[in-house]
Design an enzyme around this catalytic site. Structure first.
Site, mmCIF file in Angstrom:
data_model
loop_
_atom_site.group_PDB
_atom_site.id
_atom_site.type_symbol
_atom_site.label_atom_id
_atom_site.label_comp_id
_atom_site.label_asym_id
_atom_site.label_seq_id
_atom_site.Cartn_x
_atom_site.Cartn_y
_atom_site.Cartn_z
ATOM 1 C CD GLU A 148 -1.590 5.532 5.539
ATOM 2 O OE1 GLU A 148 -1.358 5.507 6.759
ATOM 3 O OE2 GLU A 148 -2.746 5.445 5.063
ATOM 4 C CB CYS A 178 -7.830 8.593 9.547
ATOM 5 S SG CYS A 178 -9.249 8.458 8.489
ATOM 6 C CG HIS A 187 -2.015 1.012 1.150
ATOM 7 N ND1 HIS A 187 -1.800 2.349 1.411
ATOM 8 C CD2 HIS A 187 -3.329 0.911 0.838
ATOM 9 C CE1 HIS A 187 -2.943 3.014 1.271
ATOM 10 N NE2 HIS A 187 -3.884 2.152 0.904
#
Length: 314
Positions: A128, A196, A126
């Site tokens: 991120e 988040c 990924h």
């Protein structure tokens, strides 16, 4: 019982996605096409296609951008090596990394400086994860699977901390953390929650409505980590079936057979017009009643990247 739709709120765009998409739109307005974007600005097919039509050029790596051109870094963040490469090629950069991802980057830098072993919980490959790990490659180890948690080695078990990709399932992350704490009782938690607010809020809304749903439809793209997690969360919390779709036209009518209650939500990179199209489609198949299930009201906004702000005020 009449056919009905339960519509999750919050759903769709989070503040970080909103900011990233607006960054590309404003860059196109201000500087004109083409504006290069490294990787997909956000993981959504429709958004990427729409911005491409307006003159954004999506590339996989910085070396595909012509020297001296303008490049926007995606919401998922990039490693220092990518910044360095952009500088070598004299690229003008606008960094649209989500501020919540930047926070995790800063945590990685800080704990690497203090010589901690950092266990990064996330999905291999990924973007991120690649960006965060790139901040401190000598100190970060990725923990993706249960096997990773069982086999990862650290130099000093009393000096180890976990961080996580921001878009994971809250529950799944805590399973990994518990596995790691069994092996490393002194494992420290991040100074603040890495997952988040938008990811956890969307999961909470789905958890609330899933037990009442025969079917949950999640609007989102297959490479969107938080969208994929919403399908898993729906199934884990009582929905009889759940599918991920980019567009209403992808709904298989067989999914609706015998279904009274359809839950609808969308990932954090999905514009609401795609959800409205799905509601219209469901209405045409008898699901006219829509009840919104609200579990949180999001009022968070992030200011635009500094590099863009200074040009917009001129």
């Amino acid at each position: 019982m009449p056919k009905r739709v339960l519509l999750a709120k919050p759903r769709g765009y989070c503040a970080g996605v909103d900011r990233a998409v607006e960054t590309v739109e404003l860059a196109l307005e201000k500087y004109g096409a083409p504006v290069y974007v490294r990787k997909e600005i956000v993981h959504n097919k429709y958004v990427v296609e729409t911005l491409s039509d307006r003159g954004a050029i999506f590339v996989n790596e910085t070396d595909e951008v012509p020297e001296g051109a303008l490049v926007v870094f995606s919401a998922h963040g990039v490693s220092p090596a990518v910044h360095a490469e952009a500088e070598q090629r004299s690229l003008r950069t606008i960094d649209a990394t989500c501020p919540l991802v930047t926070k995790v980057h800063k945590e990685a830098v800080r704990f690497a400086k203090e010589d901690y072993d950092i266990l990064l919980i996330g999905h291999e490959g990924h973007e991120e994860v690649e960006g965060t790990a790139g901040e401190a490659p000598d100190h970060v180890q990725l923990v993706d699977t249960a096997e990773d948690a069982a086999t990862v080695e650290v130099r000093d078990p009393s000096k180890v901390i976990w961080l996580s990709q921001t878009t994971l399932s809250v529950d799944e992350t805590m399973v990994r953390v518990r596995q790691l704490k069994d092996r490393f009782p002194d494992l420290q938690d991040p100074p603040s929650d890495d997952i988040c607010y938008a990811t956890s809020n969307r999961q909470t809304a789905v958890k609330t409505m899933a037990p009442s749903c025969d079917l949950v439809l999640v609007v989102g793209s297959k490479n969107s980590s938080n969208s994929v997690r919403l399908v898993e969360v729906a199934l884990q919390h009582g929905a009889k079936a759940s599918y991920l779709i980019d567009y209403a036209k992808e709904v298989d009518l067989a999914w609706l057979e015998g279904v009274e209650t359809v839950g609808v939500t969308s990932g954090a990179s999905v514009p609401d017009l795609l959800v409205m199209e799905l509601l219209k489609f469901l209405e045409s198949h008898g699901y006219g009643e829509v009840e919104e299930i609200t579990t949180a009201n999001e009022r968070i906004t992030f200011s635009l990247p500094r590099e863009l702000r200074k040009d917009l005020v001129r």
